[in-house]
Design a protein around this motif. Structure first.
Motif, PDB file in Angstrom:
ATOM      1  N   LYS A 235       6.435  85.454  36.423  1.00  0.00           N
ATOM      2  CA  LYS A 235       6.499  85.661  37.862  1.00  0.00           C
ATOM      3  C   LYS A 235       6.072  87.092  38.187  1.00  0.00           C
ATOM      4  CE  LYS A 235       8.584  81.619  38.486  1.00  0.00           C
ATOM      5  NZ  LYS A 235       8.933  81.264  37.099  1.00  0.00           N
TER       6      LYS A 235
ATOM      7  N   ALA B 165      -0.509  91.196  49.680  1.00  0.00           N
ATOM      8  CA  ALA B 165       0.862  90.920  50.108  1.00  0.00           C
ATOM      9  C   ALA B 165       1.802  92.082  49.810  1.00  0.00           C
ATOM     10  CB  ALA B 165       1.374  89.650  49.437  1.00  0.00           C
ATOM     11  N   LYS B 166       1.487  92.841  48.784  1.00  0.00           N
ATOM     12  CA  LYS B 166       2.340  93.966  48.390  1.00  0.00           C
ATOM     13  C   LYS B 166       2.591  94.924  49.552  1.00  0.00           C
ATOM     14  CE  LYS B 166       3.969  97.383  45.664  1.00  0.00           C
ATOM     15  NZ  LYS B 166       5.317  97.374  45.101  1.00  0.00           N
TER      16      LYS B 166
ATOM     17  N   VAL C 137       5.613  94.079  51.860  1.00  0.00           N
ATOM     18  CA  VAL C 137       6.973  94.013  51.337  1.00  0.00           C
ATOM     19  C   VAL C 137       7.782  95.214  51.802  1.00  0.00           C
ATOM     20  CG1 VAL C 137       8.357  94.078  49.243  1.00  0.00           C
ATOM     21  CG2 VAL C 137       6.299  92.674  49.323  1.00  0.00           C
TER      22      VAL C 137
ATOM     23  N   ARG D 284       6.388  89.984  40.510  1.00  0.00           N
ATOM     24  CA  ARG D 284       7.367  90.438  41.499  1.00  0.00           C
ATOM     25  C   ARG D 284       6.772  91.624  42.251  1.00  0.00           C
ATOM     26  NH1 ARG D 284      12.670  88.879  41.985  1.00  0.00           N
ATOM     27  NH2 ARG D 284      14.040  90.324  43.095  1.00  0.00           N
TER      28      ARG D 284
ATOM     29  N   SER E 144      12.854  93.027  46.380  1.00  0.00           N
ATOM     30  CA  SER E 144      12.471  91.897  47.223  1.00  0.00           C
ATOM     31  C   SER E 144      12.420  90.616  46.403  1.00  0.00           C
ATOM     32  CB  SER E 144      11.103  92.153  47.861  1.00  0.00           C
ATOM     33  OG  SER E 144      10.635  90.991  48.521  1.00  0.00           O
ATOM     34  N   GLU E 145      12.729  89.496  47.036  1.00  0.00           N
ATOM     35  CA  GLU E 145      12.721  88.213  46.335  1.00  0.00           C
ATOM     36  C   GLU E 145      11.329  87.585  46.248  1.00  0.00           C
ATOM     37  OE1 GLU E 145      15.182  87.761  44.797  1.00  0.00           O
ATOM     38  OE2 GLU E 145      17.042  88.011  45.874  1.00  0.00           O
ATOM     39  N   ARG E 146      10.331  88.204  46.848  1.00  0.00           N
ATOM     40  CA  ARG E 146       8.999  87.610  46.857  1.00  0.00           C
ATOM     41  C   ARG E 146       8.386  87.653  45.468  1.00  0.00           C
ATOM     42  NH1 ARG E 146       5.171  89.260  51.737  1.00  0.00           N
ATOM     43  NH2 ARG E 146       4.065  87.510  50.780  1.00  0.00           N
ATOM     44  N   GLU E 147       8.020  86.504  44.953  1.00  0.00           N
ATOM     45  CA  GLU E 147       7.399  86.394  43.630  1.00  0.00           C
ATOM     46  C   GLU E 147       6.220  85.423  43.695  1.00  0.00           C
ATOM     47  OE1 GLU E 147      11.309  87.060  40.752  1.00  0.00           O
ATOM     48  OE2 GLU E 147      10.482  85.055  41.022  1.00  0.00           O
ATOM     49  N   ILE E 148       5.274  85.626  42.790  1.00  0.00           N
ATOM     50  CA  ILE E 148       4.113  84.738  42.674  1.00  0.00           C
ATOM     51  C   ILE E 148       4.071  84.231  41.237  1.00  0.00           C
ATOM     52  CG2 ILE E 148       1.597  84.580  42.802  1.00  0.00           C
ATOM     53  CD1 ILE E 148       1.775  86.920  44.855  1.00  0.00           C
TER      54      ILE E 148
END
Length: 323
Positions: A262, A299-300, A303, A264, A269-273
């Motif tokens: 993942k 996207a970074k 955040v 991160r 932050s909980e946003r992961e790809i």
């Protein structure tokens, strides 16, 4: 937002220590080995990031040195065009044994986690034994001997545990010829974090200055969260990472890749790809990964780690992220 040129890669969530602020007591389940990124997959991902300007890779965990064949990963990464620096953060327990080979394979330097010089306290905070402290210190010395320099000690400052050892740790770093960086305990890793345990680094900085003289800023080549100084009366570099009391999100230049693949975008932050699902998908081609990385970098910038910090919103434990 600074240009991202630094990727932290967790190679395992397992560790031979059980540090209380990182891996809560009672943890028994870890990522199955087949779900970990292979060394070839990590290399493929790093190659893609290098195309976007990433030139520095740090291996983390868990404890990176316990993963079998980690030296081979260092070799693979050292051959990636555009990657100019490979480093590692370790608890130091296996460093005496592995430092020479890691240096030979292409590792440039190491950071070693060391929160206390008291054997009893060390056993308490790491969940190991009093003897383990000596092995970590020997590992630090071996890393310096083989040229994994500058060796840096990372110390998480905890009220009621090691806040009274700050000056001893600075003196130890000076004596050993290594650098030291103090880090604020963060709201990651379970119930250990509390306001009672939190020590703002301004307090630590003032303590160092009173003991060793005024602190003069040290110019550093690499961008990072640490603010480094040299005391007037002691030949040592002392860094401060105020990760909670002074946000540095605007200058963040890093992303984190977890051991299960993942990406991160921010520690808090909980946003992961999920890059692993892309790289293991049927019909995978390198441009699929390249597109995902390009989108992640865009996207970074959106955040907001400050908001995540203030809400104590990180549900992952530190050992599952890679720090």
């Amino acid at each position: 937002m600074a240009k991202v040129n630094y990727l932290r890669v967790s190679v395992t969530d397992r560790c031979n220590f059980r540090c209380r602020y990182c891996m809560p007591e009672g943890v028994r389940e870890f990522i199955p080995h087949k779900e970990l990124l292979t060394y070839e997959e990590i290399t493929e991902i790093v190659k893609t990031f290098a195309q976007f300007g990433v030139n520095s890779v740090r291996l983390t965990g868990g404890e990176p040195l316990i993963r079998q064949g980690v030296e081979n990963l260092v070799s693979l990464l050292s051959e990636v065009p555009g990657i100019t620096e490979i480093t590692a953060t370790t608890n130091g327990f296996l460093l005496k044994e592995k430092a020479g080979e890691l240096k030979k394979r292409g590792l440039k330097r190491v950071n070693v986690s060391l929160d206390t010089l008291d054997p009893k306290k060390f056993a308490f905070i790491t969940g190991t034994t009093e003897k383990a402290l000596r092995q970590v210190i020997e590992g630090i010395r071996e890393a310096k001997r083989v040229g994994l320099t500058p060796v840096k000690i990372n110390t998480v400052v905890i009220r009621g545990f090691n806040d009274t050892e700050v000056l001893d740790l600075v003196a130890f770093a000076a004596e050993e010829g290594v650098e030291i960086r103090f880090i604020e305990v963060m709201p990651v890793g379970g119930p250990f974090f509390s306001k009672e345990r939190f020590v703002p680094l301004q307090e630590v900085k003032e303590k160092v200055e009173r003991a060793f003289g005024s602190l003069r800023p040290v110019k550093v080549k690499k961008q990072g969260p640490a603010k480094s100084f040299k005391p007037e009366n002691l030949n040592v570099s002392v860094g401060f990472i105020p990760s909670v009391s002074e946000h540095f999100c605007d200058n963040c230049n890093r992303l984190r890749l977890t051991s299960d693949g993942k990406l991160r975008l921010c520690l808090m932050s909980e946003r992961e790809i999920d890059l692993k699902s892309i790289i293991r998908s049927e019909g995978y081609r390198p441009h699929h990964l390249k597109l995902a990385v390009a989108q992640a970098l865009l996207a970074k910038s959106a955040v907001n780690g400050v908001e995540a910090l203030e809400s104590l919103g990180c549900s992952r434990k530190m050992f599952t992220i890679g720090g």
